[in-house]
Design a protein around this motif. Structure first.
Motif, PDB file in Angstrom:
ATOM      1  N   ILE A 114     -34.911 -38.241  25.192  1.00 25.04           N
ATOM      2  CA  ILE A 114     -35.124 -36.875  25.662  1.00 25.04           C
ATOM      3  C   ILE A 114     -36.080 -36.214  24.685  1.00 25.04           C
ATOM      4  O   ILE A 114     -35.781 -36.122  23.489  1.00 25.04           O
ATOM      5  CB  ILE A 114     -33.812 -36.069  25.716  1.00 25.04           C
ATOM      6  CG1 ILE A 114     -32.756 -36.769  26.555  1.00 25.04           C
ATOM      7  CG2 ILE A 114     -34.068 -34.663  26.247  1.00 25.04           C
ATOM      8  CD1 ILE A 114     -31.384 -36.128  26.449  1.00 25.04           C
ATOM      9  N   ARG A 115     -37.226 -35.769  25.160  1.00 23.10           N
ATOM     10  CA  ARG A 115     -38.179 -35.066  24.298  1.00 23.10           C
ATOM     11  C   ARG A 115     -37.900 -33.574  24.408  1.00 23.10           C
ATOM     12  O   ARG A 115     -37.820 -33.028  25.514  1.00 23.10           O
ATOM     13  CB  ARG A 115     -39.611 -35.389  24.707  1.00 23.10           C
ATOM     14  CG  ARG A 115     -40.653 -34.567  23.978  1.00 23.10           C
ATOM     15  CD  ARG A 115     -42.049 -35.059  24.269  1.00 23.10           C
ATOM     16  NE  ARG A 115     -42.495 -35.998  23.247  1.00 23.10           N
ATOM     17  CZ  ARG A 115     -43.378 -36.953  23.451  1.00 23.10           C
ATOM     18  NH1 ARG A 115     -43.879 -37.141  24.660  1.00 23.10           N
ATOM     19  NH2 ARG A 115     -43.755 -37.731  22.459  1.00 23.10           N
ATOM     20  N   GLY A 155     -44.263 -35.199  29.595  1.00 22.37           N
ATOM     21  CA  GLY A 155     -45.659 -35.376  29.225  1.00 22.37           C
ATOM     22  C   GLY A 155     -45.801 -36.352  28.082  1.00 22.37           C
ATOM     23  O   GLY A 155     -44.828 -36.960  27.626  1.00 22.37           O
ATOM     24  N   ASP A 156     -47.038 -36.495  27.598  1.00 20.13           N
ATOM     25  CA  ASP A 156     -47.316 -37.534  26.622  1.00 20.13           C
ATOM     26  C   ASP A 156     -47.351 -37.040  25.191  1.00 20.13           C
ATOM     27  O   ASP A 156     -47.793 -37.749  24.292  1.00 20.13           O
ATOM     28  CB  ASP A 156     -48.650 -38.219  26.951  1.00 20.13           C
ATOM     29  CG  ASP A 156     -49.831 -37.251  26.876  1.00 20.13           C
ATOM     30  OD1 ASP A 156     -49.597 -36.036  26.785  1.00 20.13           O
ATOM     31  OD2 ASP A 156     -50.973 -37.731  26.916  1.00 20.13           O
ATOM     32  N   VAL A 210     -50.882 -26.932  24.910  1.00 20.84           N
ATOM     33  CA  VAL A 210     -51.414 -28.273  25.145  1.00 20.84           C
ATOM     34  C   VAL A 210     -50.745 -29.217  24.161  1.00 20.84           C
ATOM     35  O   VAL A 210     -50.231 -28.795  23.114  1.00 20.84           O
ATOM     36  CB  VAL A 210     -52.950 -28.319  24.979  1.00 20.84           C
ATOM     37  CG1 VAL A 210     -53.610 -27.355  25.953  1.00 20.84           C
ATOM     38  CG2 VAL A 210     -53.356 -27.986  23.551  1.00 20.84           C
ATOM     39  N   PRO A 211     -50.738 -30.539  24.456  1.00 22.75           N
ATOM     40  CA  PRO A 211     -50.094 -31.479  23.534  1.00 22.75           C
ATOM     41  C   PRO A 211     -50.773 -31.493  22.171  1.00 22.75           C
ATOM     42  O   PRO A 211     -52.004 -31.457  22.077  1.00 22.75           O
ATOM     43  CB  PRO A 211     -50.254 -32.835  24.233  1.00 22.75           C
ATOM     44  CG  PRO A 211     -50.469 -32.503  25.673  1.00 22.75           C
ATOM     45  CD  PRO A 211     -51.214 -31.205  25.681  1.00 22.75           C
ATOM     46  N   PHE A 226     -50.385 -32.043  11.591  1.00 24.09           N
ATOM     47  CA  PHE A 226     -49.449 -32.795  12.437  1.00 24.09           C
ATOM     48  C   PHE A 226     -49.745 -34.284  12.337  1.00 24.09           C
ATOM     49  O   PHE A 226     -50.894 -34.719  12.487  1.00 24.09           O
ATOM     50  CB  PHE A 226     -49.555 -32.336  13.894  1.00 24.09           C
ATOM     51  CG  PHE A 226     -48.627 -33.082  14.814  1.00 24.09           C
ATOM     52  CD1 PHE A 226     -47.251 -32.978  14.659  1.00 24.09           C
ATOM     53  CD2 PHE A 226     -49.126 -33.891  15.829  1.00 24.09           C
ATOM     54  CE1 PHE A 226     -46.389 -33.672  15.498  1.00 24.09           C
ATOM     55  CE2 PHE A 226     -48.271 -34.576  16.669  1.00 24.09           C
ATOM     56  CZ  PHE A 226     -46.892 -34.464  16.498  1.00 24.09           C
ATOM     57  N   TRP A 227     -48.663 -35.093  12.152  1.00 30.49           N
ATOM     58  CA  TRP A 227     -48.810 -36.517  11.883  1.00 30.49           C
ATOM     59  C   TRP A 227     -48.178 -37.417  12.932  1.00 30.49           C
ATOM     60  O   TRP A 227     -48.144 -38.637  12.763  1.00 30.49           O
ATOM     61  CB  TRP A 227     -48.246 -36.830  10.494  1.00 30.49           C
ATOM     62  CG  TRP A 227     -49.044 -36.131   9.445  1.00 30.49           C
ATOM     63  CD1 TRP A 227     -48.802 -34.900   8.909  1.00 30.49           C
ATOM     64  CD2 TRP A 227     -50.263 -36.575   8.857  1.00 30.49           C
ATOM     65  NE1 TRP A 227     -49.788 -34.553   8.017  1.00 30.49           N
ATOM     66  CE2 TRP A 227     -50.698 -35.569   7.961  1.00 30.49           C
ATOM     67  CE3 TRP A 227     -51.025 -37.736   9.005  1.00 30.49           C
ATOM     68  CZ2 TRP A 227     -51.876 -35.690   7.221  1.00 30.49           C
ATOM     69  CZ3 TRP A 227     -52.190 -37.850   8.257  1.00 30.49           C
ATOM     70  CH2 TRP A 227     -52.601 -36.848   7.382  1.00 30.49           C
ATOM     71  N   GLY A 228     -47.674 -36.866  14.026  1.00 27.25           N
ATOM     72  CA  GLY A 228     -47.129 -37.707  15.080  1.00 27.25           C
ATOM     73  C   GLY A 228     -45.675 -38.069  14.841  1.00 27.25           C
ATOM     74  O   GLY A 228     -44.919 -37.310  14.228  1.00 27.25           O
ATOM     75  N   ALA A 229     -45.281 -39.246  15.328  1.00 25.97           N
ATOM     76  CA  ALA A 229     -43.890 -39.706  15.240  1.00 25.97           C
ATOM     77  C   ALA A 229     -43.825 -41.011  14.460  1.00 25.97           C
ATOM     78  O   ALA A 229     -44.835 -41.678  14.239  1.00 25.97           O
ATOM     79  CB  ALA A 229     -43.306 -39.885  16.640  1.00 25.97           C
ATOM     80  N   GLY A 230     -42.614 -41.387  14.049  1.00 23.42           N
ATOM     81  CA  GLY A 230     -42.411 -42.648  13.356  1.00 23.42           C
ATOM     82  C   GLY A 230     -42.242 -42.469  11.861  1.00 23.42           C
ATOM     83  O   GLY A 230     -42.407 -41.378  11.306  1.00 23.42           O
TER      84      GLY A 230
END
Length: 393
Positions: free
Chosen positions: A229-230, A297-298, A306-307, A358-362
């Protein structure tokens, strides 16, 4: 990634801080001392964008994020006072078809570099955390992820004189007597104040992990069956954000000495884990509570709608940076130096030249963002002619 690797990192901060044009003197600051927007902070011409030697692998993702920002740039009011929607029209018209291999030339053609105030920048980092969570409550998943409650409203307290009512009313709630009072604090919400009063969109397994997800403002709940779930920021309870890292530093808990913890997200989390009672009390000092909504969304959505994209999107204060504008950072952290697009905001991201990368996920994103603290210089890329219109050349 090569995206953030560029040459002459040590020399660029001095270059960017040097005035390359006439400074527009800041107007008188409002009460309180701090300028209210970019024009009041003062603007000056920066170096020619070509002299920054943007690398294609840096400029190409920024160009893609700029394209995603254009619909908002062309219709959004700019609180900074720097640009008008029509100013972006030429760049937005050409951006979608511009060859990514020639992305540096796009920014050189359409923009000029502008320094806000003295240009001295400070940047932190954020990421999209993924924590254990489920949609329906089950054993081991007991931390509620609340949607915006219906009873959270903006209104003026009845005892506030009309002469003091300016700007937006504060957030709060009506109590049993009908009086408008501050909304529930973090501690009150953790103690069950919202039980049965707000929709729960998921349940997290770990209160500490969820606390840090709230600070990031978005994230993912991953269930044992692998489903995700995002969730994204929907609102906040109206109480001021308190950075617990700052509290720990004031108490001498952070540092490199005996008994101290690293001054990073990981170090703060280690302290909370090793000292549960003190850690819980520390987290409650941050009375701010973030509410979420489920996202599709992505990518997580930023304040621009916006993303946000890993290593391309940056959060900024919209009073000093038009959301959607390119931002060039030259920091003492090479991985965070280069070209970004301002697409988000943050409760702690206030003032000129304050950014959150912002660095994303992981795990890699978590490690970099958790330890990010970069200082140096910043430039805005604004449509050509902006400086001339504001009286700077």
């Amino acid at each position: 990634m090569a995206h953030r690797a560029w040459r002459c990192a040590a020399a660029l901060p001095a270059l960017l801080l040097a005035s390359c044009g006439g400074l527009v003197p800041p107007a008188a600051a409002p009460a309180g001392g701090a300028p209210a927007n970019a024009l009041l902070a003062g603007i000056a011409a920066g170096p020619a964008i070509a002299s920054l030697r943007l690398a294609p692998q840096d400029a190409a993702p920024a160009l893609a994020s700029f394209v995603e920002s254009c619909p908002q740039l062309l219709g959004r009011e700019d609180r900074s006072g720097l640009a008008r929607p029509a100013d972006w029209a030429a760049a937005c018209r050409e951006a979608p078809a511009w060859p990514t291999s020639e992305a540096p030339a796009f920014f050189e053609r359409h923009f000029e570099a502008v320094r806000i105030g003295d240009g001295s920048a400070f940047a932190t980092g954020y990421f999209e955390p993924e924590i254990a969570g489920v949609r329906l409550r089950q054993p081991g998943f007991d931390v509620p992820v609340y949607a915006m409650p219906a009873g959270l409203l903006r209104a003026w307290p009845q005892d506030m004189p009309d002469s003091e009512r300016s700007g937006r009313p504060p957030l709060g709630r009506y109590d049993e007597s009908g009086a408008f009072v501050p909304y529930y604090t973090r501690g009150e919400i953790e103690d069950g104040a919202l039980a049965g009063q707000a929709e729960v969109i998921g349940w997290a397994a770990d209160a500490v992990e969820f606390f840090f997800l709230q600070i990031q403002g978005s994230g993912r709940l991953r269930a044992p069956d692998g489903s995700v779930i995002r969730i994204g920021y929907a609102g906040q309870n109206g109480h001021a954000y308190t950075g617990i890292g700052g509290v720990m530093r004031e108490r001498g808990l952070l540092g490199e000495g005996p008994g101290q913890y690293p001054g990073s997200m990981q170090g703060i989390m280690q302290y909370i884990r090793e000292r549960p009672a003190e850690g819980r009390a520390l987290m409650r000092m941050n009375e701010s509570w973030v509410f979420f909504r489920e996202l599709t969304g992505d990518g997580p959505l930023g304040a621009l709608g916006v993303p946000v994209r890993a290593e391309s999107s940056v959060a900024a204060d919209p009073a000093f940076v038009p959301l959607g504008a390119p931002v060039f950072l030259a920091l003492d952290r090479p991985e965070a130096s280069g070209l970004w697009i301002a697409q988000d905001t943050g409760g702690a991201i206030k003032g000129a030249n304050r950014f959150d990368t912002f660095w994303g996920a992981g795990e890699r994103a978590r490690d970099i963002a958790g330890g990010m603290s970069g200082r140096g210089a910043a430039l805005l890329f604004l449509p050509r002619g902006t400086l001339l219109r504001h009286g700077a050349e």
